[in-house]
Design an enzyme around this catalytic site. Structure first.
Site, PDB file in Angstrom:
ATOM      1  N   CYS A  98      18.792 -29.443 115.383  1.00  0.00           N
ATOM      2  CA  CYS A  98      18.775 -28.614 116.595  1.00  0.00           C
ATOM      3  C   CYS A  98      18.088 -27.276 116.375  1.00  0.00           C
ATOM      4  CB  CYS A  98      20.188 -28.389 117.113  1.00  0.00           C
ATOM      5  SG  CYS A  98      21.195 -27.418 115.999  1.00  0.00           S
TER       6      CYS A  98
ATOM      7  N   CYS B 165      27.777 -26.571 116.063  1.00  0.00           N
ATOM      8  CA  CYS B 165      27.712 -25.114 115.885  1.00  0.00           C
ATOM      9  C   CYS B 165      28.952 -24.602 115.152  1.00  0.00           C
ATOM     10  CB  CYS B 165      27.575 -24.413 117.232  1.00  0.00           C
ATOM     11  SG  CYS B 165      26.053 -24.835 118.115  1.00  0.00           S
TER      12      CYS B 165
END
Length: 142
Positions: free
Chosen positions: A37, A106
């Site tokens: 990402c 994340c």
């Protein structure tokens, strides 16, 4: 995808952004990334000789969830002993920030950054425990 109010708050008003000097002996630096990402997170922890995290700073290149996770973690670890901080799981971050499933990576980055920063501090201090710890994957510096 809707972000939670806490993610938006940490994104709009990130806490503890910045860096400590690289040569400070009481600072551990963890740099982790997620190539899939493009998120890269640098977390620095200022740790006292007693193992208490006195301060934390971050620089993150990534999405709102990555920035919010970094910001939240700097607040979460302050005042904790490294033995307590290193046990923080990404699920704590997910729950607090109410991250959507597609953004859980994340929180994993933030967990890995804590471990990497503590391992770096221990290595710099010559702590034998540093070599036996599981090291998070290395990535490019933020």
């Amino acid at each position: 995808m809707a972000y939670s109010d806490k993610v938006i708050e940490h994104y709009n008003n990130p806490r503890n952004v910045g860096s400590f000097a690289k040569d400070e002996p009481n600072v551990g630096t963890g740099v982790v990334g997620a190539p899939e990402c493009g998120d890269v997170m640098k977390l620095q922890l200022k740790i006292g000789d007693d193992g208490i995290i006195e301060d934390a700073r971050f620089k993150t290149f990534g999405c709102g969830s990555a920035i919010a996770s970094s910001s939240y973690v700097t607040e979460l670890v302050k005042g904790k002993h490294i033995d307590e901080a290193i046990t923080i799981k990404n699920t704590v971050i997910v729950k607090e920030l109410n991250l959507p499933p597609v953004k859980i990576h994340c929180s994993v980055l933030a967990e890995d950054a804590i471990k990497a920063a503590i391992a770096d501090w221990r290595k710099r201090k010559g702590d034998p425990a540093a070599s036996s710890e599981q090291q998070p994957p290395k990535s490019k510096e933020a």
